[in-house]
Each structure stands twice: as structure tokens, then as C-alpha cells.
Design an enzyme around this catalytic site. Structure first.
Site, PDB file in Angstrom:
ATOM      1  N   TYR A 108       0.863  -1.185   0.000  1.00  0.00           N
ATOM      2  CA  TYR A 108       0.000   0.000   0.000  1.00  0.00           C
ATOM      3  C   TYR A 108       0.895   1.229   0.000  1.00  0.00           C
ATOM      4  O   TYR A 108       1.860   1.306   0.775  1.00  0.00           O
ATOM      5  CB  TYR A 108      -0.900   0.008   1.245  1.00  0.00           C
ATOM      6  CG  TYR A 108      -1.732   1.269   1.332  1.00  0.00           C
ATOM      7  CD1 TYR A 108      -2.996   1.314   0.759  1.00  0.00           C
ATOM      8  CD2 TYR A 108      -1.233   2.423   1.938  1.00  0.00           C
ATOM      9  CE1 TYR A 108      -3.752   2.475   0.791  1.00  0.00           C
ATOM     10  CE2 TYR A 108      -1.981   3.586   1.975  1.00  0.00           C
ATOM     11  CZ  TYR A 108      -3.234   3.600   1.402  1.00  0.00           C
ATOM     12  OH  TYR A 108      -3.975   4.751   1.432  1.00  0.00           O
ATOM     13  N   GLU A 196      -3.267   7.559  -4.410  1.00  0.00           N
ATOM     14  CA  GLU A 196      -3.154   6.266  -3.718  1.00  0.00           C
ATOM     15  C   GLU A 196      -2.872   5.156  -4.720  1.00  0.00           C
ATOM     16  O   GLU A 196      -3.543   5.063  -5.743  1.00  0.00           O
ATOM     17  CB  GLU A 196      -4.471   5.983  -2.986  1.00  0.00           C
ATOM     18  CG  GLU A 196      -4.441   4.712  -2.165  1.00  0.00           C
ATOM     19  CD  GLU A 196      -5.814   4.422  -1.560  1.00  0.00           C
ATOM     20  OE1 GLU A 196      -5.947   4.523  -0.335  1.00  0.00           O
ATOM     21  OE2 GLU A 196      -6.738   4.101  -2.326  1.00  0.00           O
TER      22      GLU A 196
END
Ligand code: ADP
Ligand code: MG
Length: 385
Positions: A108, A196
Site C-alpha cells: 500500500y 493512492e
């Protein structure tokens, strides 16, 4: 302002971040053709303004172009419900067809604005992938965060520290340093509120790649980027939000039955709080801003009435810049135009308040005026009772 995954990936790629080969499609036939181009085995990805698509059936691996076409027929026009969409879901109008990548590891990585420090914060985790929210809740120590100093910017040694913490070594680690620095450039140059990559992957062949991407632009900076309005996919927005945007009104949909027309965000918050305290449930709120005109109030009123959940209307306006009689005219004009019979409670204060109240009580509408915020909130709740 949000954009789709495929648009976000194009931006990342323009800043040197590797992405899988892919093509966006608007029809099932285009999906089939794109799947052929990818060699048959590919990933079909529904494009909606929300994540969590994988678990909701919006991201699937297929093995033949016909299979891609069949899946596309199912997805197009369907509303996809994910934990991020709300119960109605979001309708699929575009599909991204991508080469299927053999993934070795998933990470992530994001950069977002931290309102607490007023700085960009970089967030990275070696665990996460699709379950990053769960990791954040259960084992926050597995998530690294780094506040970025706006004067020095993100330094290579800081990016390297993050890459090493992710467990990367050798050339992949150096690739990751470059990628992180490029991601920060995207944030700055594109005025992002969020960038992101989830998941960022290392492929079986040892390459780093952004397998998913989400970008949110800072609404306050849209005027600096002429191309942004054209990137917007209006099918992903509430039609009432679009109309409100046209008139420069802020409209927020909620789940209750009382439509709220207010001026100023602070007053809107206070209105919702007080309504709740009196047992009322707001259906939405519409902020007409400081110096709204009679036309703007009328438009706002009509937008609120188009919301099918609205059973009564609560107007809470402080007439400082805006005079109360002007507001009253706007309300009467809109309510008469659409034959509104719903109960309306108006709490207003400020210049020309007596005249405003007189106009309303003599208008023949189903309207009551409140003496103060609490009194008015109690009245609308009782009228709907
Ligand atoms: P979402 O976050 O909305 O669920 P993603 O784009 O992250 O959607 O896709 C979900 C998962 O599907 C990813 O975590 C990844 O494991 C896998 N995936 C996505 N795209 C590809 C691809 N092109 N090749 C292989 N696997 C993929
Ligand atoms: Mg994802």
C-alpha cells in the site's frame, strides 16, 4: 474532485510510474476487442468513483475475449455496491481492460493531505492490498507514515527509508525510491488531495508496478488546471449535486426526511446538530453561501424539493449580507412555481426580518416561522410528527 482509475494511471505513467498495459472501453464489443489485444487472458475492471471493487465482483480475471465480453455485458449499466459507495451503489459506464499481471507481492502506498499538520503525509505498508482498512484498524504499527516538509520536499533518503521498511532490496528498492519521489511530484504538480496506489506490486518478473490508482484533486485548485473539468464523469455524481454545482450551491445528500436550506457551512453544521437534538433527521443540506440572490434561493429550494426523501423543509438563514425579505421572495417564488404543499419552517434573522416573516405568513404556503433555532427545529419535527 475524483477521477477514474484509468485516468489516474495515465497521470502516474506520465510521471514515470509503471502501469499495466490497458485500454478503456465503453461497450461490451470494445471490451472484447481490447481483451483480444491483451492476448485473451486479461483483467476486466469496472470504473466507478469508489474502491473495494474487487470484493464486489467489479474486478475479474478472464481467459478469453468472449468471456470478457459476457462479463462486460453483466457489468455495464449495473450498479456496483462496495463498502465505499453507499447502499445504492455506482453505475458502471466504463470498463478498463488490462493485461493480467503475475503478482509476487502487494503493498500500500499513498500521499494525502493531513489536515492536522497542514502537510502532505506519505503512508506505506507492506501489508494491506485490498485489506488496508483492516490493517489500519487492527495493527496500525504495520503502517508507516511520514510527514513531508513543504520547504525541503520529500528527500531521496526518506523515500529510501520507506522502501527499505517495505522489505525491498537491490534494484527494486532503488526503483521504489524513484517511484515514491515521482508520486510526490504528481501530488505537487497536479494539486492532489490524495494519490493512492493500492496495490503497488512487485511482479513475478521483479518489476514494480501500480496495479490500482486513485487520485482526488483539491477542489480549490481546479481553476489552475483547465483539463480537469473535462475529466469528470458526471454519471458518477448525484444529479442534484450536478445541478447545485451549476448554480454554485453546495448540496450534500443525507438519509433523513427534512430538507435544509442554510447559508454558510458553520450554520449548516449547527442546523443539523439542533435538528438531531429535537429528534429530526435531515434529508440533505443546501448551502446557498453568503450573498445569494433571490434566484439562487429559488433554485436551491427547487433542488431540495426534487429530493424524493424530503417530507418537510427547514430554512435557517441569517440575513447579514442577504436581506430576509429577499430570501422570503425566493422561497415564495420557488414554492409557488412547483406547487409545494410540504410543511416549511423558516427561521431567519437579520436585516428586514419582520418584512420577510410578513411576506411568508401572508403567502398562503404551509409555512411557519420560528423565533429562534431551537423553536424552529421543534416546529418542523412536530409538523412531520
Ligand atoms: P479495488 O481496490 O477497487 O478492489 P483493484 O484495482 O485494487 O480494485 O483490484 C483488486 C485486486 O485485483 C488487486 O488488489 C490485485 O490483486 C488484482 N488486480 C488488479 N488489477 C490486476 C491486473 N491487471 N493483473 C492482475 N491482478 C490485478
Ligand atoms: Mg485497489
Amino acid at each position: 474532485m475524483n477521477i477514474h482509475e484509468y485516468q489516474a494511471k495515465e497521470i502516474l505513467n506520465a510521471f514515470g510510474i509503471p502501469i499495466p498495459r490497458g485500454r478503456v472501453a465503453l461497450t461490451a464489443d470494445q471490451v472484447e476487442r481490447a481483451a483480444k489485444e491483451m492476448g485473451g487472458r486479461c483483467v476486466v475492471k469496472a470504473q466507478i468513483y469508489a474502491g473495494g471493487r474487487g470484493k464486489a465482483g467489479g474486478v475479474k480475471l478472464v481467459h478469453h475475449p468472449e468471456q470478457a465480453q459476457t462479463l462486460a455485458k453483466e457489468l455495464f449499466g449495473k450498479s456496483l455496491v462496495t463498502p465505499q459507495t453507499g447502499p445504492e451503489g455506482l453505475r458502471v459506464r466504463r470498463i478498463l481492460v488490462e493485461e493480467a499481471v503475475d503478482i509476487a507481492r502487494e503493498f500500500y502506498l499513498s500521499i494525502t493531505l493531513d489536515r492536522g499538520t497542514s502537510r502532505y503525509v506519505l503512508i506505506a505498508s507492506a501489508e494491506g492490498g485490498m485489506d488496508i482498512e483492516e490493517v489500519a484498524a487492527k495493527s496500525p504499527e504495520k503502517i508507516q507514515t511520514l510527514n513531508i516538509d513543504p520547504f525541503t520536499g520529500l528527500r531521496p533518503f526518506q523515500a529510501r527509508h520507506i522502501a527499505l521498511q517495505l522489505g525491498l532490496t537491490g534494484s527494486v528498492c532503488e526503483d521504489c525510491v524513484t517511484l515514491i519521489l515521482n508520486l510526490y511530484r504528481v501530488c505537487l504538480e497536479k494539486d492532489c488531495a490524495l494519490v493512492e496506489i493500492n496495490p503497488l506490486v512487485v511482479t513475478q518478473a521483479g518489476w514494480l508496478m501500480a496495479m490500482d490508482a486513485k487520485i482526488t484533486f483539491d477542489d480549490n485548485a481546479i481553476f489552475r488546471h483547465r483539463e480537469y473539468p473535462d475529466m469528470m464523469d458526471y454519471s458518477q455524481l448525484d444529479p442534484l449535486e450536478i445541478t447545485a454545482g451549476k448554480y454554485d450551491l453546495a448540496y450534500i445528500k443525507l438519509t433523513g426526511s427534512i430538507g435544509c436550506l442554510v447559508n454558510g457551512a458553520g450554520l449548516a453544521m449547527a442546523t443539523l446538530d439542533v435538528l438531531k437534538e429535537f429528534g429530526g433527521e435531515p434529508a440533505n443540506f443546501l448551502d446557498v453561501g453568503g450573498g445569494a440572490t433571490r434566484e439562487k434561493v429559488a433554485e436551491a429550494f427547487k433542488i431540495i424539493l426534487q429530493d424524493k426523501d424530503v417530507k418537510g423543509i427547514f430554512v435557517n438563514i441569517f440575513g447579514g449580507i442577504m436581506r430576509c425579505d429577499v430570501i422570503a421572495h425566493g422561497i415564495i417564488e420557488a414554492a409557488s412555481e412547483v406547487n409545494c404543499t410540504l410543511p416549511i419552517v423558516v427561521r431567519m434573522d437579520g436585516s428586514q426580518v419582520e418584512e420577510g416573516k410578513r411576506l411568508l405568513t401572508e403567502s398562503g404556503l404551509n409555512v411557519q416561522c420560528g423565533d429562534n433555532l431551537g423553536d424552529a427545529a421543534g416546529k418542523i419535527v412536530r409538523m412531520l410528527g
